[in-house]
Design an enzyme around this catalytic site. Structure first.
Site, short mmCIF file in Angstrom:
data_model
loop_
_atom_site.label_atom_id
_atom_site.label_comp_id
_atom_site.label_asym_id
_atom_site.label_seq_id
_atom_site.Cartn_x
_atom_site.Cartn_y
_atom_site.Cartn_z
CG HIS A 1 16.78 23.93 -61.25
ND1 HIS A 1 16.82 22.96 -62.14
CD2 HIS A 1 18.22 23.76 -60.83
CE1 HIS A 1 17.92 22.47 -62.63
NE2 HIS A 1 18.92 22.98 -61.68
NE ARG B 1 20.53 30.98 -57.32
CZ ARG B 1 20.01 31.89 -58.36
NH1 ARG B 1 20.83 31.96 -59.52
NH2 ARG B 1 19.20 32.77 -58.28
NE ARG C 1 22.64 31.69 -52.44
CZ ARG C 1 21.57 31.69 -53.08
NH1 ARG C 1 20.70 32.70 -53.12
NH2 ARG C 1 21.18 30.68 -53.94
CD GLU D 1 17.59 35.20 -50.45
OE1 GLU D 1 17.50 34.61 -51.27
OE2 GLU D 1 18.45 34.70 -49.55
N GLY E 1 17.75 39.42 -52.63
CA GLY E 1 17.17 38.29 -53.26
C GLY E 1 15.88 38.61 -53.74
CB THR E 2 14.13 40.57 -56.22
OG1 THR E 2 14.98 40.24 -57.28
CG2 THR E 2 14.24 41.99 -55.83
CG ASN E 3 14.70 35.04 -57.69
OD1 ASN E 3 14.33 36.03 -58.46
ND2 ASN E 3 15.73 34.59 -57.97
CG ASP E 4 13.79 33.14 -51.92
OD1 ASP E 4 12.97 32.54 -52.01
OD2 ASP E 4 15.26 33.00 -51.68
CB CYS F 1 22.03 38.69 -56.77
SG CYS F 1 21.67 37.88 -55.28
C1 PEP Z 1 16.81 35.27 -54.66
O1 PEP Z 1 16.16 34.95 -53.95
O2 PEP Z 1 16.51 36.45 -55.21
C2 PEP Z 1 18.12 34.68 -54.99
C3 PEP Z 1 18.86 35.35 -55.94
O3 PEP Z 1 18.24 33.45 -54.54
P1 PEP Z 1 17.68 32.28 -55.02
O4 PEP Z 1 17.06 32.29 -56.25
O5 PEP Z 1 18.90 31.34 -55.10
O6 PEP Z 1 16.68 31.62 -54.03
MG MG Z 2 17.03 33.35 -52.75
#
Ligand code: PEP
Ligand code: MG
Length: 794
Positions: free
Chosen positions: A433, A531, A578, A674, A696-699, A746
């Protein structure tokens, strides 16, 4: 039985006395120091409802929809509080109270009238998956005069709006939950706190004690920041500690007998609360409680003039499976007689050693002038005074230009983060965050430093270098040379307002509607991810709590306002909003957050579409917000679903969309990719009629590589360009192209040039980057597109 003595009840009596009383009974039986008391049984409550005839009136009144809920709950409480208790019941409760006076030993001047704590003990309170904890009343320092009224208040708390709403949304029948009431001798604590007999997240054999002056309520409710000690149970010594500034304490006002928060005298504010001898006794107590239950416990304790009492004990539910199995092995070893088995190299040390350990670590880090190092989360350099933030109520201490230092930021901190010159956190990785919000706001930030809150001192002048990931000692003067090095870079940047024209759309990510103008000014082709969680969390309440307090329409209004601000700033460019995807730990500090499940790894838990489908009431409100925006003519708004795994998730969400009147064929909607499952099953998902997917490449990275994105210990393994992740993206883009579904990205990786190159080559439809990266991504996309064109004609 109207009342039962605590010493006579056991776990098996849970239906009659509730979870809290049953546990106190067990502990008393085990010879642990529990203050004496009795329980007004659940049967007494039930008989009260039946003999007075108010039961049927209450339950009929509660059979209303959400709109009439507040009024029905109020009526139910009124009925309970205003109806007299049958005489026989009254006499029995007062007789037990009289007997308790004989046992009392903390009120020597007034033995016949002890002060008691009156605590609800609901029969469903401590059952698994029914975390009602904290919803019902506890009243301290009660005497005979008010006792019956206070017992009735506990009964009435079963019908607080929050409790009623909770049962409605969790499928509990109002008539199925009973409440017993514990009446227990008040422990007039001069010190109190909590103790975890094992480390609550790792399960390690390490005890954690937190303590503050006065009554424990202040610690448990979070009103006071307590001291924190980590204790080696083998030697009963502190191995690490943080001594908090304890500004307030909760005590009994000697005149009124009421409990009140009072300031702590200057000399005791930063004094360590528990002595070494008391630590030894706590460790001993912890060992006995754990032996009794056979599993790690979370204990509330109090000290009165040196005498130690236990007020409550619950199993620690946050320890992972892995932690558990480790615990079992160590317990086995201990039973084998070797107390130090499994802990090689551990020797008994003097209790004073803890402070030295921390200081030594800090010293070694100052060698090259760098106080702490961490992950570069948001670029830029800034100097300012350190503000250590431990609690939300300290947020106003952060003024313009300060360096905000915290264990981890939460969405509630956003206003303070906006004021800060720079942000430094102990925990978190690039996609935490703090990192996301700092980038969005353009504030330099370093995360995952592990030690910032220990090493950096309030008021200290420091310089944060968001690119190098370092915090160095010194203020703006010392930093002048560095500033000069940076300024010319800005001045040589091309100032052209011309946006590079690209075939692949370049969009922007957004979380805070207030940043919409800034985001729109980048010339992005739209918002690739808006978000919603920040809009919700900034309300200060969980969605359930907000709806319970203000109604569904107020919640919908808030969402409509937030999304509309962005939709307007970008119109007619598309805005992909989202639905909610906040992990439960982000809700924990909000009002209503105590209802959130405790999850060992919230990232793998109750979030995204799983929560929405499981709790359709708040999700329906989100969808109704979209419906209102569509009806109001915001045809640039698109709806995106997070964390779907398969076609079933999408189908169920689509049914709910239809239920609130959204026509999926007429609006643009899609899903985040994701999880590896969603990438592998993209064909079936696409068959649900989606218009787009967004990576959602973070997840996707954390779930493909099994690397927790918020865990600073594995941050070097978090690689969005890993061949495993790229392979999932590549096949998904290929399938979607065949099916005519747009593809986008994203996640944070969209701001990396290597990823941009790869995606453009694969033929992705759009790339959505952070505000600060949009212009660079536009250039990079253009460069790759031109190269591809050239390659095709060469
Ligand atoms: C992600 O997972 O890449 C994404 C954009 O969503 P968040 O970071 O909100 O989980
Ligand atoms: Mg995500």
């Amino acid at each position: 039985m109207t009342v039962l003595w605590i010493g006579d009840v056991r776990s098996a009596d849970i239906d009659t006395v509730g979870g809290k009383a049953a546990s106190l009974g067990e502990l008393t039986e085990a010879g642990l120091p529990v203050p004496p008391g009795f329980v007004v049984t659940a049967e007494t409550y039930r008989t009260f409802l039946e003999t007075t005839g108010i039961g049927s009136e209450i339950f009929d009144a509660l059979a209303v929809d959400d709109d009439g809920l507040a009024e029905a709950a109020e009526r139910a409480r009124e009925l309970v509080v205003e109806t007299p208790v049958p005489e026989a019941v009254r006499e029995e409760i007062l007789a037990a109270y009289g007997d308790l006076g004989g046992l009392a030993d903390t009120e020597p001047d007034d033995q016949s009238e002890p002060f008691v704590a009156v605590r609800s003990s609901a029969t469903a309170e401590d059952l698994p998956d029914a975390s009602f904890a904290g919803q019902y009343e506890t009243i301290l320092n009660v005497t005979e005069e008010d006792l019956l009224d206070r017992v009735k208040e506990c009964w009435a708390s079963l019908f607080s709006e929050r409790a009623v709403h909770y049962r409605n949304t969790h499928g509990f029948d109002h008539d199925d939950v009973d409440v017993a009431v514990v009446v227990q001798q008040m422990v007039d604590a001069d010190k109190s706190g909590v103790m975890f007999t094992r480390h609550p997240s790792t399960g390690d054999r390490q005890m954690i004690v937190e303590s503050a002056w006065g009554l424990g309520e202040a610690v448990v409710s979070g009103m006071v920041s307590p001291d924190h000690y980590e204790i080696d149970p083998e030697t009963a010594t502190i191995v690490d500690s943080t001594i908090a500034d304890k500004k307030q304490q909760m005590i009994k006002d000697p005149e009124t007998g009421e409990t009140a928060l009072q300031p702590v005298g200057d000399e005791r504010r930063t004094e360590r609360v528990v002595t070494d001898a008391e630590i030894e006794r706590l460790v001993e107590l912890g060992r006995r409680v754990e032996d009794h239950y056979g599993e790690p416990q979370d204990v509330e304790w109090a000290l009165v003039e040196g005498e130690l009492f236990m007020l409550q004990s619950r199993p620690i539910t946050t320890i992972s499976e892995a932690g558990d199995s480790e615990t079992v092995q160590e317990t086995d070893a201990t039973q084998g007689g070797d107390e130090t088995a499994g802990r090689p190299g551990q020797t008994a040390v003097d209790g004073g050693g803890d402070q030295q350990v921390t200081e030594a670590d800090a010293d070694s880090e100052t060698d090259d002038g760098v106080l702490v190092r961490g992950v570069s989360a948001s670029p830029g350099t800034a100097s300012g005074e350190v503000r250590l933030i431990t609690k939300l109520d300290h947020l106003d201490q952060v003024t313009e230009g300060d360096v905000l230092v915290s264990t981890m930021t939460t969405p509630d901190m956003v206003p303070a983060m906006q004021r800060a010159a720079a942000i430094v956190t102990d925990e978190g990785g690039m996609t935490s965050h703090s990192a996301i919000v700092s980038r969005e706001m353009g504030v330099p930030a370093i995360v995952g430093t592990r030690t910032a809150t220990d090493v950096l001192k309030p008021g200290q002048q420091v310089t944060v270098d968001g690119e190098m990931g370092t915090v160095t000692e010194g203020g703006p003067e010392e930093d002048e040379a560095a500033a000069e090095e940076y300024d010319p870079v800005e001045s040589v940047r091309p100032q052209t307002p011309v946006k590079p024209m690209t075939a692949t759309e370049v969009k922007v990510n957004l979380s805070i509607p207030e940043a919409a103008e800034r985001a729109a000014a980048t010339g992005a082709d739209g918002v690739g991810l808006l978000r919603m969680e920040h809009m919700v969390i900034s309300l200060g309440k969980t969605p359930e709590q907000y709806i319970a307090d203000h109604g569904e329409n107020a919640f919908i209004d808030e969402l409509v306002d937030g999304v509309r601000t962005v939709a307007e700033a970008f119109y007619p460019r598309p805005v992909r909003a989202r639905t909610l995807d906040a992990p439960t730990d982000e809700f924990r500090d909000l009002q209503g957050g105590s209802d959130e499940p405790h999850e060992h790894n919230p990232m793998l838990g109750y979030r995204g579409i799983r929560r929405s489908l499981d709790k359709p009431a708040p999700f329906r409100c989100e969808l109704r917000a979209f419906k209102r925006l569509f009806d109001a003519g915001y045809d640039n708004v698109e709806l995106m679903l997070p964390l779907v795994n398969d076609a079933e998730d999408v189908e169920r969400a689509k049914l709910l969309m239809e239920e609130v009147g959204i026509d999926p064929a007429k609006s643009r909607w899609g899903v985040m990719v994701e999880t590896p499952a969603s990438a592998l099953l993209i064909e079936e998902i696409a068959a649900e009629g989606i218009d787009f997917v967004s990576f959602g490449t973070n997840d996707l990275t954390q779930y493909t590589l099994a690397v927790d994105r918020n865990n600073e210990h594995v941050v070097d393994r978090f690689d969005e360009l890993h061949p495993g992740v790229l392979s999932l993206i590549e096949t998904t883009i290929e399938t979607c192209r065949e099916l005519g579904v747009d593809t986008s990205i994203c996640g944070q990786a969209a701001s990396k040039s290597d990823m941009v190159d790869f995606l453009v080559e694969q033929g992705i439809s759009s790339i959505s980057a952070n505000i600060d990266a949009v212009r660079d991504v536009q250039h990079e996309v253009k460069r790759v597109e031109q190269k591809l064109l050239l390659d095709s004609v060469r």
